[in-house]
Design an enzyme around this catalytic site. Structure first.
Site, PDB file in Angstrom:
ATOM      1  N   GLN A  85       0.838  -1.199   0.000  1.00  0.00           N
ATOM      2  CA  GLN A  85       0.000   0.000   0.000  1.00  0.00           C
ATOM      3  C   GLN A  85       0.873   1.251   0.000  1.00  0.00           C
ATOM      4  O   GLN A  85       1.261   1.756   1.043  1.00  0.00           O
ATOM      5  CB  GLN A  85      -0.942  -0.002   1.195  1.00  0.00           C
ATOM      6  CG  GLN A  85      -1.858   1.183   1.173  1.00  0.00           C
ATOM      7  CD  GLN A  85      -3.190   0.917   1.794  1.00  0.00           C
ATOM      8  OE1 GLN A  85      -3.421  -0.116   2.395  1.00  0.00           O
ATOM      9  NE2 GLN A  85      -4.076   1.859   1.642  1.00  0.00           N
ATOM     10  N   PHE A  86       1.171   1.742  -1.214  1.00  0.00           N
ATOM     11  CA  PHE A  86       2.055   2.897  -1.334  1.00  0.00           C
ATOM     12  C   PHE A  86       1.447   4.155  -0.730  1.00  0.00           C
ATOM     13  O   PHE A  86       2.160   5.079  -0.353  1.00  0.00           O
ATOM     14  CB  PHE A  86       2.463   3.129  -2.799  1.00  0.00           C
ATOM     15  CG  PHE A  86       1.473   3.901  -3.606  1.00  0.00           C
ATOM     16  CD1 PHE A  86       1.639   5.269  -3.786  1.00  0.00           C
ATOM     17  CD2 PHE A  86       0.389   3.274  -4.196  1.00  0.00           C
ATOM     18  CE1 PHE A  86       0.721   5.995  -4.538  1.00  0.00           C
ATOM     19  CE2 PHE A  86      -0.513   3.986  -4.950  1.00  0.00           C
ATOM     20  CZ  PHE A  86      -0.356   5.348  -5.125  1.00  0.00           C
ATOM     21  N   THR A  87       0.124   4.205  -0.574  1.00  0.00           N
ATOM     22  CA  THR A  87      -0.487   5.414  -0.017  1.00  0.00           C
ATOM     23  C   THR A  87      -0.097   5.645   1.443  1.00  0.00           C
ATOM     24  O   THR A  87      -0.230   6.766   1.941  1.00  0.00           O
ATOM     25  CB  THR A  87      -2.028   5.386  -0.150  1.00  0.00           C
ATOM     26  OG1 THR A  87      -2.540   4.244   0.531  1.00  0.00           O
ATOM     27  CG2 THR A  87      -2.441   5.381  -1.614  1.00  0.00           C
TER      28      THR A  87
END
Length: 146
Positions: free
Chosen positions: A78-80
């Site tokens: 989850q790059f966010t």
């Protein structure tokens, strides 16, 4: 490297209408890989999560790790989590690692959990649009960074 972890009764990942991964009781790990992260960060974070005592014992105290409970993990990239919301109203993702590096460290992290700690792990699909469904147990949620 950041991990948002949730103690779950169950969790699953669906891509394009198909369930690709699911677990029973254990831990959902949303993993963010930042620029500058390395296999050393992944080792430390995996080792920490394997031993983190967030599961209840017979006295309803958080004294047990996922190793003690023989639970499962679902690890989703989850790059966010690497988003910076300090300025303005649109997050900046400048701190997020490049996709190729992030995927390599994501896979390395999962392999550490499986091969060193013998934790049964399922994964999401890197860089895909995923529906992540979970039943949070508690709720119990922690942010862990290494």
């Amino acid at each position: 490297m950041k991990a948002l972890i949730q103690r779950v009764k169950r969790a699953s990942v669906t891509v394009d209408g198909e369930v690709i991964s699911k677990i029973g009781a254990g831990m959902l790990v949303l993993l963010g890989v930042e620029k500058g992260d390395s296999s050393e960060n992944a080792d430390k974070l995996a080792d920490k999560l394997a031993k983190l005592r967030i599961f209840e014992d017979e006295n309803e105290k958080m004294n047990l790790s996922i190793l003690d409970t023989k639970g499962e993990m679902l690890v989703v990239s989850q790059f966010t989590l690497c988003g910076d919301c300090k300025k303005g109203t649109r997050p900046s993702f400048d701190k997020a690692a490049e996709p190729q590096i992030a995927n390599e460290l994501y896979e390395y992290f999962v392999s550490r959990l499986v091969n060193v700690h013998n934790i049964p792990c399922q994964t999401g699909k890197f860089a895909a649009m995923m529906d992540v469904e979970l039943i949070n147990d508690g709720p119990v949620t922690f942010m862990v960074e290494k």
